[in-house]
Design a protein around this motif. Structure first.
Motif, PDB file in Angstrom:
ATOM      1  N   LEU A   1       0.569  -1.340   0.451  1.00 14.42           N
ATOM      2  CA  LEU A   1      -0.250   0.267   0.240  1.00 14.42           C
ATOM      3  C   LEU A   1       0.672   1.172   0.119  1.00 14.42           C
ATOM      4  CD1 LEU A   1      -2.315  -1.065   2.546  1.00 14.42           C
ATOM      5  CD2 LEU A   1      -2.587  -1.179   0.248  1.00 14.42           C
ATOM      6  N   LYS A   2       2.636   0.913  -0.604  1.00 14.66           N
ATOM      7  CA  LYS A   2       3.017   2.478   0.060  1.00 14.66           C
ATOM      8  C   LYS A   2       3.249   3.128  -1.342  1.00 14.66           C
ATOM      9  CE  LYS A   2       6.956  -0.433   1.587  1.00 14.66           C
ATOM     10  NZ  LYS A   2       8.136  -0.602   1.414  1.00 14.66           N
ATOM     11  N   PHE A   3       2.399   2.900  -2.707  1.00 11.17           N
ATOM     12  CA  PHE A   3       3.072   3.635  -3.659  1.00 11.17           C
ATOM     13  C   PHE A   3       1.557   3.740  -3.884  1.00 11.17           C
ATOM     14  CE2 PHE A   3       5.397  -0.708  -3.730  1.00 11.17           C
ATOM     15  CZ  PHE A   3       6.551  -0.056  -3.670  1.00 11.17           C
ATOM     16  N   ASP A   4       1.295   5.202  -4.611  1.00  8.15           N
ATOM     17  CA  ASP A   4      -0.241   5.232  -5.871  1.00  8.15           C
ATOM     18  C   ASP A   4       0.062   3.855  -6.923  1.00  8.15           C
ATOM     19  OD1 ASP A   4      -0.949   7.160  -4.469  1.00  8.15           O
ATOM     20  OD2 ASP A   4       0.154   8.484  -4.605  1.00  8.15           O
ATOM     21  N   VAL A   5      -0.194   3.808  -7.096  1.00 11.87           N
ATOM     22  CA  VAL A   5      -0.926   3.230  -8.322  1.00 11.87           C
ATOM     23  C   VAL A   5      -1.665   3.698  -9.249  1.00 11.87           C
ATOM     24  CG1 VAL A   5      -1.272   0.210  -8.927  1.00 11.87           C
ATOM     25  CG2 VAL A   5      -0.479   0.388  -6.838  1.00 11.87           C
ATOM     26  N   SER A   6      -1.354   3.223 -10.662  1.00  3.69           N
ATOM     27  CA  SER A   6      -2.251   3.895 -11.481  1.00  3.69           C
ATOM     28  C   SER A   6      -2.037   3.209 -12.832  1.00  3.69           C
ATOM     29  CB  SER A   6      -2.361   5.447 -11.428  1.00  3.69           C
ATOM     30  OG  SER A   6      -1.655   5.339 -12.390  1.00  3.69           O
ATOM     31  N   LEU A   7      -3.091   2.332 -13.769  1.00  2.40           N
ATOM     32  CA  LEU A   7      -2.733   1.367 -14.912  1.00  2.40           C
ATOM     33  C   LEU A   7      -2.689   2.365 -16.152  1.00  2.40           C
ATOM     34  CD1 LEU A   7      -3.257  -1.328 -16.591  1.00  2.40           C
ATOM     35  CD2 LEU A   7      -5.807  -0.702 -17.153  1.00  2.40           C
ATOM     36  N   PHE A   8      -1.291   2.299 -16.675  1.00  2.00           N
ATOM     37  CA  PHE A   8      -1.106   3.342 -17.618  1.00  2.00           C
ATOM     38  C   PHE A   8      -1.403   3.014 -18.726  1.00  2.00           C
ATOM     39  CE2 PHE A   8       2.765   4.312 -19.321  1.00  2.00           C
ATOM     40  CZ  PHE A   8       2.704   6.386 -19.604  1.00  2.00           C
ATOM     41  N   LEU A   9      -1.024   2.051 -19.763  1.00  2.00           N
ATOM     42  CA  LEU A   9      -1.379   1.191 -20.780  1.00  2.00           C
ATOM     43  C   LEU A   9      -2.192  -0.026 -20.384  1.00  2.00           C
ATOM     44  CD1 LEU A   9       0.545  -0.445 -22.522  1.00  2.00           C
ATOM     45  CD2 LEU A   9       1.423   2.143 -22.424  1.00  2.00           C
ATOM     46  N   LYS A  10      -3.263  -0.171 -21.437  1.00  2.00           N
ATOM     47  CA  LYS A  10      -3.941  -1.986 -21.889  1.00  2.00           C
ATOM     48  C   LYS A  10      -2.918  -2.092 -23.542  1.00  2.00           C
ATOM     49  CE  LYS A  10      -7.807  -0.731 -20.428  1.00  2.00           C
ATOM     50  NZ  LYS A  10      -9.192  -1.090 -20.298  1.00  2.00           N
ATOM     51  N   ASP A  11      -2.312  -3.240 -23.719  1.00  2.00           N
ATOM     52  CA  ASP A  11      -2.140  -3.951 -24.991  1.00  2.00           C
ATOM     53  C   ASP A  11      -2.881  -4.651 -25.313  1.00  2.00           C
ATOM     54  OD1 ASP A  11      -0.668  -3.357 -27.374  1.00  2.00           O
ATOM     55  OD2 ASP A  11       0.455  -3.166 -26.441  1.00  2.00           O
TER      56      ASP A  11
ATOM     57  N   ASN B   1      -2.690   5.197 -30.610  1.00  2.52           N
ATOM     58  CA  ASN B   1      -2.736   4.615 -32.132  1.00  2.52           C
ATOM     59  C   ASN B   1      -4.340   4.136 -32.474  1.00  2.52           C
ATOM     60  OD1 ASN B   1      -2.281   1.950 -31.423  1.00  2.52           O
ATOM     61  ND2 ASN B   1      -0.482   1.862 -32.899  1.00  2.52           N
ATOM     62  N   GLY B   2      -4.684   3.986 -31.178  1.00  4.08           N
ATOM     63  CA  GLY B   2      -6.236   3.097 -31.563  1.00  4.08           C
ATOM     64  C   GLY B   2      -5.957   1.625 -30.814  1.00  4.08           C
ATOM     65  N   GLN B   3      -4.860   0.920 -30.556  1.00  2.00           N
ATOM     66  CA  GLN B   3      -5.514  -0.381 -30.030  1.00  2.00           C
ATOM     67  C   GLN B   3      -3.182   0.023 -28.698  1.00  2.00           C
ATOM     68  OE1 GLN B   3      -5.298  -3.473 -31.099  1.00  2.00           O
ATOM     69  NE2 GLN B   3      -5.707  -1.862 -33.152  1.00  2.00           N
ATOM     70  N   ILE B   4      -3.394   0.894 -27.941  1.00  2.00           N
ATOM     71  CA  ILE B   4      -2.286   0.824 -26.973  1.00  2.00           C
ATOM     72  C   ILE B   4      -3.849   1.911 -26.172  1.00  2.00           C
ATOM     73  CG2 ILE B   4      -1.104   2.183 -25.535  1.00  2.00           C
ATOM     74  CD1 ILE B   4       1.236   1.608 -27.637  1.00  2.00           C
ATOM     75  N   LYS B   5      -4.209   1.045 -25.051  1.00  2.00           N
ATOM     76  CA  LYS B   5      -5.629   2.010 -24.311  1.00  2.00           C
ATOM     77  C   LYS B   5      -4.998   2.628 -23.073  1.00  2.00           C
ATOM     78  CE  LYS B   5      -8.380  -1.200 -25.926  1.00  2.00           C
ATOM     79  NZ  LYS B   5      -8.926  -2.222 -25.739  1.00  2.00           N
TER      80      LYS B   5
ATOM     81  N   LYS C   1      -9.245 -15.662 -27.106  1.00  2.00           N
ATOM     82  CA  LYS C   1      -8.626 -14.487 -27.192  1.00  2.00           C
ATOM     83  C   LYS C   1      -7.285 -14.209 -26.156  1.00  2.00           C
ATOM     84  CE  LYS C   1      -9.722  -9.370 -26.770  1.00  2.00           C
ATOM     85  NZ  LYS C   1      -8.745  -9.086 -28.597  1.00  2.00           N
ATOM     86  N   PRO C   2      -6.032 -13.825 -26.544  1.00  2.00           N
ATOM     87  CA  PRO C   2      -5.378 -13.536 -25.253  1.00  2.00           C
ATOM     88  C   PRO C   2      -5.969 -12.936 -24.062  1.00  2.00           C
ATOM     89  CG  PRO C   2      -4.555 -14.282 -27.572  1.00  2.00           C
ATOM     90  CD  PRO C   2      -5.496 -14.056 -27.718  1.00  2.00           C
ATOM     91  N   PRO C   3      -5.241 -12.323 -23.161  1.00  2.00           N
ATOM     92  CA  PRO C   3      -5.287 -11.406 -21.878  1.00  2.00           C
ATOM     93  C   PRO C   3      -5.220 -10.672 -22.634  1.00  2.00           C
ATOM     94  CG  PRO C   3      -4.450 -12.670 -21.053  1.00  2.00           C
ATOM     95  CD  PRO C   3      -4.341 -13.461 -21.766  1.00  2.00           C
ATOM     96  N   GLU C   4      -5.647  -8.826 -22.243  1.00  8.31           N
ATOM     97  CA  GLU C   4      -4.664  -8.246 -22.224  1.00  8.31           C
ATOM     98  C   GLU C   4      -3.564  -7.602 -21.958  1.00  8.31           C
ATOM     99  OE1 GLU C   4      -7.524  -4.278 -23.915  1.00  8.31           O
ATOM    100  OE2 GLU C   4      -7.756  -4.753 -21.816  1.00  8.31           O
TER     101      GLU C   4
END
Length: 178
Positions: free
Chosen positions: A31-41, A174-178, A138-141
């Protein structure tokens, strides 16, 4: 200073306050970090037009065991999915520790491999690589999380760096990376 390493090591270095920020493939429990989702591919299966194997453009998941698969660790979620598809002791042609190595070997015709789409966009557009579609699964992101030491998040240098990396990411989307 940029340090490349496995997610667990990056988390350890952040916890030891050697690093201020890190990018990892799994969400840490600390819990000692701020965590955010940076990207999905999207994770895709690719091969070379130059390969010497009779690989169809579309396969079923049961056919994956017959393919000359080159493996790179794409995180625990992907590994769990792959084990579900291939069993816990699949015979893989080669296992390497960098995505770029898998891409190079696939381009040379040594087999096929799962890679994040963003890493091979140029090769797909240039017809160096082609996608092998898996019909029934389908493979996971692939998810990459950004971790920031809570004690350092107010640092002016860190705030400016985060702003810069987010604007760079936004420009590359480019539409693939979110």
């Amino acid at each position: 200073k940029l340090k490349l390493n496995h997610s667990d090591e990056i988390i350890r270095l952040l916890g030891d306050e050697i690093l201020d920020i890190g990018f990892v493939y799994h969400r840490p429990k600390q819990l000692k970090f701020d965590v955010s989702l940076f990207l999905k591919d999207e994770i895709i299966l690719v091969t070379s037009y130059q390969n010497n194997f009779n690989i169809e453009d579309e396969v079923n998941s049961r056919d994956l065991l017959k393919l000359p698969l080159l493996y790179v660790d794409l995180g625990p979620v992907f590994f769990k999915w792959l084990v579900e598809q291939l069993g816990d002791r699949p015979l893989l042609r080669l296992s390497v520790d960098h995505i770029s190595s898998v891409v190079d070997y696939v381009k040379d015709g040594l087999g096929c491999g799962f890679v994040p789409r963003s890493t091979v966009e140029k090769e797909l557009a240039g017809k160096e690589l082609k996608i092998i579609k898996i019909k029934d699964v389908k493979p996971p992101e692939r998810k990459i999380y950004m971790l920031i030491n809570k004690g350092k998040k107010d640092s002016l240098a860190l705030r400016k760096w985060i702003k810069m990396i987010k604007s760079f990411k936004k420009g590359k989307t480019n539409g693939q990376i979110k």
